[in-house]
Design an enzyme around this catalytic site. Structure first.
Site, PDB file in Angstrom:
ATOM      1  N   ARG A  43      -3.101  12.900  -4.571  1.00 27.98           N
ATOM      2  CA  ARG A  43      -4.267  12.074  -4.877  1.00 27.98           C
ATOM      3  C   ARG A  43      -4.167  10.678  -4.261  1.00 27.98           C
ATOM      4  O   ARG A  43      -5.174  10.059  -3.944  1.00 27.98           O
ATOM      5  CB  ARG A  43      -4.401  11.919  -6.398  1.00 27.98           C
ATOM      6  CG  ARG A  43      -4.771  13.171  -7.121  1.00 27.98           C
ATOM      7  CD  ARG A  43      -4.898  12.845  -8.592  1.00 27.98           C
ATOM      8  NE  ARG A  43      -5.719  11.664  -8.758  1.00 27.98           N
ATOM      9  CZ  ARG A  43      -7.037  11.678  -8.852  1.00 27.98           C
ATOM     10  NH1 ARG A  43      -7.678  12.799  -8.828  1.00 27.98           N
ATOM     11  NH2 ARG A  43      -7.701  10.548  -8.989  1.00 27.98           N
ATOM     12  N   ILE A  74      -3.321   6.270 -21.348  1.00 28.91           N
ATOM     13  CA  ILE A  74      -3.774   6.148 -19.949  1.00 28.91           C
ATOM     14  C   ILE A  74      -4.462   7.433 -19.456  1.00 28.91           C
ATOM     15  O   ILE A  74      -5.543   7.382 -18.891  1.00 28.91           O
ATOM     16  CB  ILE A  74      -2.596   5.803 -18.999  1.00 28.91           C
ATOM     17  CG1 ILE A  74      -1.767   4.629 -19.544  1.00 28.91           C
ATOM     18  CG2 ILE A  74      -3.099   5.531 -17.584  1.00 28.91           C
ATOM     19  CD1 ILE A  74      -2.403   3.280 -19.471  1.00 28.91           C
ATOM     20  N   ASP A  99       4.232   6.942 -16.918  1.00 32.43           N
ATOM     21  CA  ASP A  99       5.118   7.777 -16.108  1.00 32.43           C
ATOM     22  C   ASP A  99       6.504   7.970 -16.737  1.00 32.43           C
ATOM     23  O   ASP A  99       7.327   8.720 -16.203  1.00 32.43           O
ATOM     24  CB  ASP A  99       5.275   7.179 -14.688  1.00 32.43           C
ATOM     25  CG  ASP A  99       4.021   7.389 -13.847  1.00 32.43           C
ATOM     26  OD1 ASP A  99       3.116   8.121 -14.278  1.00 32.43           O
ATOM     27  OD2 ASP A  99       3.954   6.802 -12.746  1.00 32.43           O
ATOM     28  N   ARG A 106       8.178  15.937  -5.289  1.00 36.08           N
ATOM     29  CA  ARG A 106       7.144  14.972  -4.887  1.00 36.08           C
ATOM     30  C   ARG A 106       7.595  13.541  -5.185  1.00 36.08           C
ATOM     31  O   ARG A 106       7.181  12.611  -4.500  1.00 36.08           O
ATOM     32  CB  ARG A 106       5.850  15.226  -5.662  1.00 36.08           C
ATOM     33  CG  ARG A 106       5.061  16.423  -5.201  1.00 36.08           C
ATOM     34  CD  ARG A 106       3.712  16.418  -5.873  1.00 36.08           C
ATOM     35  NE  ARG A 106       3.169  15.087  -5.876  1.00 36.08           N
ATOM     36  CZ  ARG A 106       2.408  14.571  -6.844  1.00 36.08           C
ATOM     37  NH1 ARG A 106       2.067  15.296  -7.869  1.00 36.08           N
ATOM     38  NH2 ARG A 106       1.978  13.337  -6.776  1.00 36.08           N
TER      39      ARG A 106
HETATM   40  C1  UD1 Z   1      -1.050   5.250 -10.529  1.00 39.66           C
HETATM   41  C2  UD1 Z   1       0.293   5.850 -10.220  1.00 39.66           C
HETATM   42  C3  UD1 Z   1       0.664   6.890 -11.276  1.00 39.66           C
HETATM   43  C4  UD1 Z   1       0.580   6.285 -12.670  1.00 39.66           C
HETATM   44  C5  UD1 Z   1      -0.770   5.606 -12.877  1.00 39.66           C
HETATM   45  C6  UD1 Z   1      -0.846   4.835 -14.194  1.00 39.66           C
HETATM   46  C7  UD1 Z   1       0.365   5.702  -7.812  1.00 39.66           C
HETATM   47  C8  UD1 Z   1       0.342   6.417  -6.507  1.00 39.66           C
HETATM   48  N1  UD1 Z   1       0.223   6.457  -8.896  1.00 39.66           N
HETATM   49  O1  UD1 Z   1      -2.019   6.302 -10.472  1.00 39.66           O
HETATM   50  O2  UD1 Z   1       1.996   7.333 -11.024  1.00 39.66           O
HETATM   51  O3  UD1 Z   1       0.724   7.309 -13.627  1.00 39.66           O
HETATM   52  O4  UD1 Z   1      -1.033   4.661 -11.815  1.00 39.66           O
HETATM   53  O5  UD1 Z   1       0.175   3.892 -14.261  1.00 39.66           O
HETATM   54  O6  UD1 Z   1       0.551   4.505  -7.859  1.00 39.66           O
HETATM   55  N2  UD1 Z   1      -9.654   5.534 -13.686  1.00 39.66           N
HETATM   56  C9  UD1 Z   1     -11.032   5.610 -13.719  1.00 39.66           C
HETATM   57  N3  UD1 Z   1     -11.741   5.294 -12.576  1.00 39.66           N
HETATM   58  C10 UD1 Z   1     -11.133   4.905 -11.422  1.00 39.66           C
HETATM   59  C11 UD1 Z   1      -9.716   4.815 -11.396  1.00 39.66           C
HETATM   60  C12 UD1 Z   1      -9.007   5.134 -12.551  1.00 39.66           C
HETATM   61  O7  UD1 Z   1     -11.617   5.984 -14.736  1.00 39.66           O
HETATM   62  O8  UD1 Z   1     -11.818   4.630 -10.420  1.00 39.66           O
HETATM   63  C13 UD1 Z   1      -8.863   5.874 -14.899  1.00 39.66           C
HETATM   64  C14 UD1 Z   1      -7.930   7.054 -14.695  1.00 39.66           C
HETATM   65  O9  UD1 Z   1      -8.606   8.282 -14.900  1.00 39.66           O
HETATM   66  C15 UD1 Z   1      -6.875   6.783 -15.745  1.00 39.66           C
HETATM   67  C16 UD1 Z   1      -6.771   5.253 -15.734  1.00 39.66           C
HETATM   68  O10 UD1 Z   1      -7.985   4.793 -15.157  1.00 39.66           O
HETATM   69  O11 UD1 Z   1      -7.305   7.219 -17.001  1.00 39.66           O
HETATM   70  C17 UD1 Z   1      -5.613   4.685 -14.958  1.00 39.66           C
HETATM   71  O12 UD1 Z   1      -5.535   5.334 -13.697  1.00 39.66           O
HETATM   72  P1  UD1 Z   1      -4.967   4.621 -12.394  1.00 39.66           P
HETATM   73  O13 UD1 Z   1      -4.221   3.399 -12.745  1.00 39.66           O
HETATM   74  O14 UD1 Z   1      -6.058   4.516 -11.400  1.00 39.66           O
HETATM   75  O15 UD1 Z   1      -3.929   5.706 -11.876  1.00 39.66           O
HETATM   76  P2  UD1 Z   1      -3.569   5.957 -10.371  1.00 39.66           P
HETATM   77  O16 UD1 Z   1      -3.745   4.704  -9.610  1.00 39.66           O
HETATM   78  O17 UD1 Z   1      -4.249   7.202  -9.882  1.00 39.66           O
END
Ligand code: UD1
Length: 418
Positions: free
Chosen positions: A93, A327, A305, A397
């Site tokens: 992702r 989260i 994590d 991974r």
């Molecule tokens: C990153 C980390 C992942 C970690 C996560 C939370 C990387 C590559 N991955 O994932 O290992 O578990 O942070 O610390 O750095 N959300 C929305 N809309 C958006 C974006 C996010 O609703 O546009 C929500 C997500 O569904 C989730 C929350 O926000 O519930 C946090 O997600 P996010 O911090 O974006 O996770 P990642 O960046 O994908």
């Protein structure tokens, strides 16, 4: 497909080095798309997700050199394709991180929509609305996000949720935008700070990274740099729990205790002995851990994590503990596997109620996602008898040679390849 066989019951002892952080490596590699110069990254972990990012950048037209000293050099001069295909995005992702840089430097990006994943729906709406605020036109068609903009403009972007890769994508895009961008409610994770440091070395003008307001003054071009990736705090935390749960004595070198303040406090509450130096952490496990309650939060709170790993520790803590996952909505897949080892865990909504048992008993288990699988290895290290973990590719991974590091600490563990 590889499997990992663990025979539990040996206290881990010794010292191992911590690798560079996966979640800082992936955005720094994506940032290399912002310049036609070479970006040289050191302390890169040897992981499947990094290989996927190499593949992704390669198909965009980047030249990539990997040296034997954990270094990667990305040459973005030849970028000629701004499409990130479904086959790569669906395996990782974090591929979405190329969207901001491609759009900012090349005026368009076409990224396969990541879709659902094992730990929840994980939308990218905040990435997209932020880019729209900077003047991008976004269309969704055929399963792809198509973003275009002549030149992005600075904007004030309030984010309704803390998103790590969202903050990173927008910070990279804003680095080449015209004028000033302010990201409000930005993620404060150390990996965001590491990316800001890397971008500033490339000539960006970013301040406030590490706080919830990040200011980016856009520049016309960025140049190459050399940047060393920070240590992986999630790998560090995983090995800290391993030392704790086996009643061992483990020293982690090349680590950064400052990025683990909350997990260190929580592990101490569990009765774990922890000493730290500027770049090392020593962990001594108690005879039995103490039960505590835990809630995951964005940094500087307890990381999601490390939730699965801490839950394994709690399965052996006499009494009751409550673990709340705030989260991700579906991040308890490890629970049913831990129950197969004899753990007493009940789930209600986003809360897991854990009652400590006297011991876990080895069994065949299946990895479901990256951190869940690490927690099953930890459970295997302390369970009586044999635990056979299948679908190990999830672990590869995000953990560099996990079985070799555990072997170096005296664990009875082996990878079975077929
Ligand atoms: C990153 C980390 C992942 C970690 C996560 C939370 C990387 C590559 N991955 O994932 O290992 O578990 O942070 O610390 O750095 N959300 C929305 N809309 C958006 C974006 C996010 O609703 O546009 C929500 C997500 O569904 C989730 C929350 O926000 O519930 C946090 O997600 P996010 O911090 O974006 O996770 P990642 O960046 O994908």
């Amino acid at each position: 497909m590889d499997k990992i066989l663990v025979r539990g019951g040996k206290p881990l002892r010794g010292s191992i080095p911590i690798s560079g952080a996966k979640n800082a490596t992936l955005p720094a590699m994506a940032a290399s798309l912002l310049t036609s110069d070479r970006v040289h990254l050191t302390n890169i972990p040897h992981l499947r997700d990094v290989t996927t990012m190499v593949e992704l950048l390669g198909q965009h037209g980047c030249g990539i050199t990997i040296d034997e000293k954990l270094g990667v050099e990305v040459d973005g001069a030849g970028v000629n394709n701004c499409r990130a295909p479904y086959d790569l995005v669906r395996t990782m992702r974090a591929s979405i991180l190329v969207m901001g840089p491609l759009l900012a430097r090349h005026g368009h990006a076409e990224i396969s929509l990541p879709g659902g994943c094992a730990i929840g729906s994980r939308p990218v709406d905040i990435h997209l609305s932020g880019l729209e605020k900077m003047g991008a036109t976004i269309e969704l068609s055929g399963g792809y996000i198509r973003a275009s903009a002549k030149r992005l403009r600075g904007a004030i972007i309030p984010m309704n949720l803390v998103t790590v890769t969202g903050t990173e994508n927008l910070m990279m895009a804003a680095s080449l935008a015209q004028g000033q961008t302010i990201l409000e409610n930005a993620a404060r994770e150390p990996e965001v700070v590491d990316l800001a440091n890397c971008l500033n070395r490339m000539g960006a003008r970013i301040s406030g990274a590490g706080s919830s307001t990040i200011t980016i003054d856009g520049v016309d071009t960025l140049h190459g740099c050399t940047h060393a990736i920070l240590p992986d705090r999630i790998e560090t935390g995983t090995f800290m729990v391993a030392g704790a749960i086996t009643g061992g004595d483990v020293t982690l070198t090349g680590a950064d205790p400052e990025t683990l303040t909350d997990p260190i406090i929580r592990l101490r509450e569990c009765g774990v002995g922890i000493d730290t130096g500027p770049d090392w952490i020593r962990v001594r496990g108690p005879s039995r851990p103490v039960a505590i309650d835990l809630e995951t939060q964005p940094y500087p709170g307890f990381p999601t994590d490390l939730q699965a790993q801490m839950m394994v520790l709690m399965t052996l803590a006499p009494g009751d503990s409550r673990i709340v996952e705030t989260i991700f909505e579906n991040r308890f897949m490890h629970v049913s596997e831990l129950q197969r080892l004899g753990a007493d865990i009940r789930i209600a909504g986003n809360t897991a109620y854990v009652r400590g048992v006297d011991h876990l008993l080895g069994a065949p288990v299946m990895a479901t996602d990256l951190r869940a699988s690490a927690s099953l290895v930890l459970a295997g290290l302390v369970a009586r008898g044999e635990t056979l973990l299948s679908r190990v590719y999830h672990i590869d991974r995000g953990y560099e040679r996990i079985e070799e590091k555990f072997l170096a600490l005296g664990a009875n563990i082996q990878r079975l390849s077929n």
